[in-house]
Design a protein around this motif. Sequence first.
Motif: not given
Length: 349
Positions: A18-26
């Motif tokens: 979840v954190a990685a997806a948010q950081d990537a701009g998803y």
Amino acid sequence: MRFDSTFAGAPADVAAAVAAAQDAGYDGLTIAELRHDPFVVATLACAVPARLRIGTGVAIAFARSPMTVAQSAWDLHRLSDGRFELGLGSQIEPHITKRFSMPWGQPAARMREYIAAVRAIWAAWQDGTRLTFRGEFYTHTLMTPMFNPGPLTVPPPRIQLAAVGPLMIAVAAQAADGLIVHPFTTHGYLTEVITPLVERHLSGRDRGAFELNGQVMVATGANEREERSAVEEVKAQLAFYGSTPAYRPVWEHHGLGALGDELNRLSKRGLWHEMAGLIDDATFDHFAVRGTPEEAGAELARRYAGRFDRLAPTLMGPHGPALAARVIAGARNAPHPGRVTPTGPRPPE
């Protein structure tokens, strides 16, 4: 067009995803049902403070009662403060009967009734109406106060339905809130077959309120070697999908029915490496995009902005949030009339 990350890992890893997806701009995270229960994984994802929409992509409907699915989705929607969406799929007969030991038959009619049953259960909880659902496949007529979770402060979850064949696509257009399009889909098949089917069966419903959710394989990498490796991985995946008789209409749409037959023949002999070798570059380009992250993102936008409302790029090969962020930035910065702009999740309606 908004972008979703897909997750098929273990429950212990979803908070980091979840954190990685948010950081990537998803804009969202969809959770597949493979080795783990998607509702368990979604529970942990919904508990993470984030702006992302969380959805099952997909949960196998016919492996579960409408009541259990309705309750799981209701609780997840409440937990996430209205960010959960219920994605359902039928699977195929051998999995339902041999893996889950559940009944099979008339899958399109059964799915239509399944969605109606879930909505009836939700209405009983939300509005306090008596539960009196009686159908050919499902009956729900008992709901005592002890088992009623009570109303939500946001509208009920939206339902997305995965479909490949015309009958199930019709069910999605008529009974669900959106269609999840299989990754074994070309731009031509989307625009010339799927979209017209959806529009025909919406029957006066607002197209703007109905979502088309795409999944597209992306071959990219941090360098040319990684990109070439990702291309080969995509070809192997296309060969696997293309060996399934249910997907033959896509081959036929492009005059490649004989290729589908040969892939099916080789799959029965377990010749997986030979199968991948049959997917040439022209066939690859029908289904997937390739290039640097920026080039791949721009091509996704060129093909699908204005066609899909949400898109889940499946990045093949080794990749991380930084590479994914470059793909999404490439799509959002692409100079074309259907330019996509960064947005947050759709607020509850």
